[in-house]
Scaffold this active site. Sequence first.
Site, mmCIF file in Angstrom:
data_model
loop_
_atom_site.group_PDB
_atom_site.id
_atom_site.type_symbol
_atom_site.label_atom_id
_atom_site.label_comp_id
_atom_site.label_asym_id
_atom_site.label_seq_id
_atom_site.Cartn_x
_atom_site.Cartn_y
_atom_site.Cartn_z
ATOM 1 N N GLY A 238 -57.238 -9.848 -22.348
ATOM 2 C CA GLY A 238 -55.807 -8.239 -22.434
ATOM 3 C C GLY A 238 -54.370 -9.113 -21.933
ATOM 4 O O GLY A 238 -54.781 -9.937 -22.071
ATOM 5 N N SER B 68 -67.135 -7.820 -26.084
ATOM 6 C CA SER B 68 -66.668 -9.368 -26.004
ATOM 7 C C SER B 68 -67.792 -9.817 -25.294
ATOM 8 O O SER B 68 -67.968 -10.940 -24.548
ATOM 9 C CB SER B 68 -65.667 -9.171 -24.941
ATOM 10 O OG SER B 68 -64.389 -8.782 -25.196
ATOM 11 N N ARG C 86 -52.747 4.353 -8.758
ATOM 12 C CA ARG C 86 -51.822 4.048 -7.907
ATOM 13 C C ARG C 86 -51.695 5.611 -6.897
ATOM 14 O O ARG C 86 -51.078 4.777 -5.990
ATOM 15 C CB ARG C 86 -51.174 3.436 -8.717
ATOM 16 C CG ARG C 86 -51.111 2.946 -9.781
ATOM 17 C CD ARG C 86 -50.131 2.256 -10.294
ATOM 18 N NE ARG C 86 -49.892 1.292 -11.740
ATOM 19 C CZ ARG C 86 -49.653 0.874 -12.376
ATOM 20 N NH1 ARG C 86 -48.893 2.010 -12.860
ATOM 21 N NH2 ARG C 86 -50.084 0.376 -13.166
ATOM 22 N N CYS D 197 -45.016 -1.251 -14.619
ATOM 23 C CA CYS D 197 -44.170 -3.308 -15.117
ATOM 24 C C CYS D 197 -42.630 -1.949 -15.233
ATOM 25 O O CYS D 197 -42.177 -2.998 -14.543
ATOM 26 C CB CYS D 197 -44.938 -3.309 -16.211
ATOM 27 S SG CYS D 197 -45.185 -2.353 -17.175
ATOM 28 N N GLN E 200 -37.997 -1.100 -23.667
ATOM 29 C CA GLN E 200 -39.427 -1.856 -22.704
ATOM 30 C C GLN E 200 -40.412 -2.863 -23.514
ATOM 31 O O GLN E 200 -39.930 -2.268 -24.875
ATOM 32 C CB GLN E 200 -40.722 -0.765 -21.951
ATOM 33 C CG GLN E 200 -39.672 0.289 -20.931
ATOM 34 C CD GLN E 200 -41.041 0.846 -20.117
ATOM 35 O OE1 GLN E 200 -40.396 1.607 -19.697
ATOM 36 N NE2 GLN E 200 -42.529 0.450 -20.701
ATOM 37 N N GLY F 125 -46.081 -4.373 -23.106
ATOM 38 C CA GLY F 125 -45.983 -4.086 -22.390
ATOM 39 C C GLY F 125 -47.234 -2.890 -22.416
ATOM 40 O O GLY F 125 -47.950 -2.219 -22.015
ATOM 41 N N LYS G 45 -44.889 8.057 -14.413
ATOM 42 C CA LYS G 45 -45.071 6.695 -13.227
ATOM 43 C C LYS G 45 -44.174 6.409 -12.550
ATOM 44 O O LYS G 45 -43.608 6.523 -11.569
ATOM 45 C CB LYS G 45 -45.424 5.757 -13.909
ATOM 46 C CG LYS G 45 -46.996 6.154 -14.541
ATOM 47 C CD LYS G 45 -47.835 4.900 -15.280
ATOM 48 C CE LYS G 45 -48.846 5.778 -16.419
ATOM 49 N NZ LYS G 45 -49.331 4.496 -16.926
ATOM 50 N N ARG H 260 -39.198 1.937 -26.195
ATOM 51 C CA ARG H 260 -39.970 0.476 -26.222
ATOM 52 C C ARG H 260 -39.003 0.241 -27.264
ATOM 53 O O ARG H 260 -38.742 1.211 -28.664
ATOM 54 C CB ARG H 260 -41.566 1.079 -27.028
ATOM 55 C CG ARG H 260 -42.321 -0.512 -27.421
ATOM 56 C CD ARG H 260 -42.480 -0.994 -26.377
ATOM 57 N NE ARG H 260 -44.249 0.067 -25.670
ATOM 58 C CZ ARG H 260 -44.246 0.180 -24.486
ATOM 59 N NH1 ARG H 260 -43.287 -0.928 -23.808
ATOM 60 N NH2 ARG H 260 -45.718 0.585 -24.008
ATOM 61 N N HIS I 144 -38.863 -5.943 -19.217
ATOM 62 C CA HIS I 144 -38.108 -4.444 -19.502
ATOM 63 C C HIS I 144 -37.073 -4.513 -19.095
ATOM 64 O O HIS I 144 -36.370 -5.434 -17.900
ATOM 65 C CB HIS I 144 -39.116 -3.781 -18.598
ATOM 66 C CG HIS I 144 -39.717 -3.758 -19.357
ATOM 67 N ND1 HIS I 144 -40.714 -3.882 -20.404
ATOM 68 C CD2 HIS I 144 -41.636 -2.978 -18.677
ATOM 69 C CE1 HIS I 144 -42.011 -3.608 -20.808
ATOM 70 N NE2 HIS I 144 -42.595 -2.888 -20.055
HETATM 71 P P1 NAP Z 1 -54.712 -4.930 -22.854
HETATM 72 O O1 NAP Z 1 -54.551 -6.043 -23.561
HETATM 73 O O2 NAP Z 1 -55.173 -3.621 -24.509
HETATM 74 O O3 NAP Z 1 -56.300 -5.316 -22.919
HETATM 75 C C1 NAP Z 1 -57.486 -4.440 -22.350
HETATM 76 C C2 NAP Z 1 -57.991 -5.482 -21.438
HETATM 77 O O4 NAP Z 1 -59.253 -4.527 -21.180
HETATM 78 C C3 NAP Z 1 -59.452 -6.223 -22.359
HETATM 79 O O5 NAP Z 1 -59.780 -7.612 -21.310
HETATM 80 C C4 NAP Z 1 -60.516 -5.640 -22.375
HETATM 81 O O6 NAP Z 1 -60.939 -6.027 -23.052
HETATM 82 C C5 NAP Z 1 -60.522 -4.549 -21.344
HETATM 83 N N1 NAP Z 1 -62.015 -3.535 -21.637
HETATM 84 C C6 NAP Z 1 -60.822 -2.031 -22.639
HETATM 85 N N2 NAP Z 1 -62.140 -1.313 -22.829
HETATM 86 C C7 NAP Z 1 -63.148 -1.579 -21.400
HETATM 87 C C8 NAP Z 1 -64.814 -1.313 -20.899
HETATM 88 N N3 NAP Z 1 -64.825 -0.377 -21.870
HETATM 89 N N4 NAP Z 1 -64.911 -2.496 -20.231
HETATM 90 C C9 NAP Z 1 -64.412 -3.046 -19.838
HETATM 91 N N5 NAP Z 1 -63.362 -3.491 -20.501
HETATM 92 C C10 NAP Z 1 -62.225 -2.628 -21.269
HETATM 93 O O7 NAP Z 1 -53.891 -4.450 -22.441
HETATM 94 P P2 NAP Z 1 -52.905 -4.593 -21.289
HETATM 95 O O8 NAP Z 1 -51.466 -5.195 -21.047
HETATM 96 O O9 NAP Z 1 -53.585 -6.363 -20.115
HETATM 97 O O10 NAP Z 1 -53.381 -3.667 -19.552
HETATM 98 C C11 NAP Z 1 -54.223 -4.072 -18.763
HETATM 99 C C12 NAP Z 1 -54.229 -2.921 -17.487
HETATM 100 O O11 NAP Z 1 -52.533 -3.459 -16.722
HETATM 101 C C13 NAP Z 1 -53.901 -1.599 -18.033
HETATM 102 O O12 NAP Z 1 -54.386 -0.627 -16.923
HETATM 103 C C14 NAP Z 1 -51.753 -1.478 -18.041
HETATM 104 O O13 NAP Z 1 -51.194 -0.272 -18.465
HETATM 105 C C15 NAP Z 1 -51.348 -2.541 -17.256
HETATM 106 N N6 NAP Z 1 -50.268 -3.314 -16.708
HETATM 107 C C16 NAP Z 1 -49.877 -3.462 -18.425
HETATM 108 C C17 NAP Z 1 -49.001 -4.512 -18.229
HETATM 109 C C18 NAP Z 1 -48.292 -4.630 -19.532
HETATM 110 O O14 NAP Z 1 -46.588 -5.548 -19.165
HETATM 111 N N7 NAP Z 1 -48.811 -5.382 -20.170
HETATM 112 C C19 NAP Z 1 -47.887 -4.152 -17.162
HETATM 113 C C20 NAP Z 1 -48.203 -3.054 -16.231
HETATM 114 C C21 NAP Z 1 -50.402 -2.649 -15.780
HETATM 115 P P3 NAP Z 1 -61.834 -6.524 -24.847
HETATM 116 O O15 NAP Z 1 -61.214 -7.747 -25.342
HETATM 117 O O16 NAP Z 1 -62.950 -7.160 -24.886
HETATM 118 O O17 NAP Z 1 -61.969 -5.220 -25.639
#
Ligand code: NAP
Length: 353
Positions: free
Chosen positions: A13, A40, A110, A151, A178, A182, A207, A237, A244
């Site tokens: 991700g 994956s 958290r 974030c 944002q 994100g 949050k 957004r 952000h």
């Molecule tokens: P993302 O791009 O949607 O990535 C999600 C990841 O989770 C992918 O690797 C996906 O794998 C995996 N996944 C989904 N369903 C799954 C399952 N059932 N079992 C195992 N793995 C699974 O999301 P992201 O933005 O990286 O965010 C990830 C986390 O960090 C979230 O909780 C989010 O709230 C938090 N976060 C994000 C940000 C930000 O700026 N993006 C900032 C702070 C916190 P596949 O590729 O195989 O689907």
Amino acid sequence: MKKIPVGILGATGVVGQRFLLQLHAHPWFEPVWLAASDRSTGKLYREAAAWRLVEPLPERMSTQELRPPRPGDCPARVIFSALDAAIAAELEPAFAAAGHMVISNSSALRMHPAVPLLIPEINPEHLELLARQKQLEWGRRGGGIVTNPNCSTAGLALALAPLERAFGLRKVMVTTMQAVSGAGYPGVASLDILGNVVPYIGGEEDKIEREPQKILGRLEADGVAAADFQISAACNRVPVEDGHLESVSLELRRPASRDEILAAWQSFHGRPQELRLPAAPAQVVEYLEAADRPQPRLDRDRNAGMSTLIGRLRPCPVLGWKFTLLSHNTLRGAAGAALLNAELMRETGYLER
Ligand code: NAP
């Protein structure tokens, strides 16, 4: 020095990609296990991930096979987690129960009273909560869970902490703008966000209104006593890739001059700077004097995306003071934050069994 082997959950991700890039070149950690969803599993990383960073995917990592997201499969004790919150609520305790130390980005745990919500410059002592996890179902085999904030909370808490310590805080109003990264990948549909602003991000305001009080809270015998101030957040957004931006107004408990506020930000530092941790920014909060800064495109990558950038400090007719801040959502707001947590834990003995 022998590197510490680590795993990455959610490696494909938006945040997982940042983890991969930061960890493959890290002086202390070595990513040896990558997992994402069952979709994956079994694929090479370069086949499973839609690589969306400007920096090229490191060759050595591109041919690693994605492993199943099951605790028994991971040879590394330390796991960085970037899972969707819903699945994190189930998988992170399962990995901890198998003896892993899970360093998580997700919101799922958290606010759990035994889980540190850590910003190493602000509340390194909250790691002592890990001792309480030994009494929990997931902590019996030496595993644990440590989280970093949302974030938008990350940048906000770093701006508030120096002011809370110097003058006390009573009320905070924050409006966020944002970035689309994100929302993960593929995230918000282009038809929804191009030429537009969406004045709603599910769960985000709650949050931001609760996490800073835990981070700035005092560690007591029976857990963290939340800091005593109120936050009202409004989240939007906007069509920006990364970074952000937040407009903040606040009421202090004791009067402060502009120079005193600037001095509090300028001098703010903590354990990461004292220990010279690799991911620690030299300047935690940087004030930009130009009237029209900070801006996401121009400023988000300053100090490797790990500082909170502030500008436009001026009187607020309603609450006293107002300013604008910028924080990189996938670095200080996600992967960089978790990495700094892990570095602090390594330096203070929390990664040893
Ligand atoms: P993302 O791009 O949607 O990535 C999600 C990841 O989770 C992918 O690797 C996906 O794998 C995996 N996944 C989904 N369903 C799954 C399952 N059932 N079992 C195992 N793995 C699974 O999301 P992201 O933005 O990286 O965010 C990830 C986390 O960090 C979230 O909780 C989010 O709230 C938090 N976060 C994000 C940000 C930000 O700026 N993006 C900032 C702070 C916190 P596949 O590729 O195989 O689907």
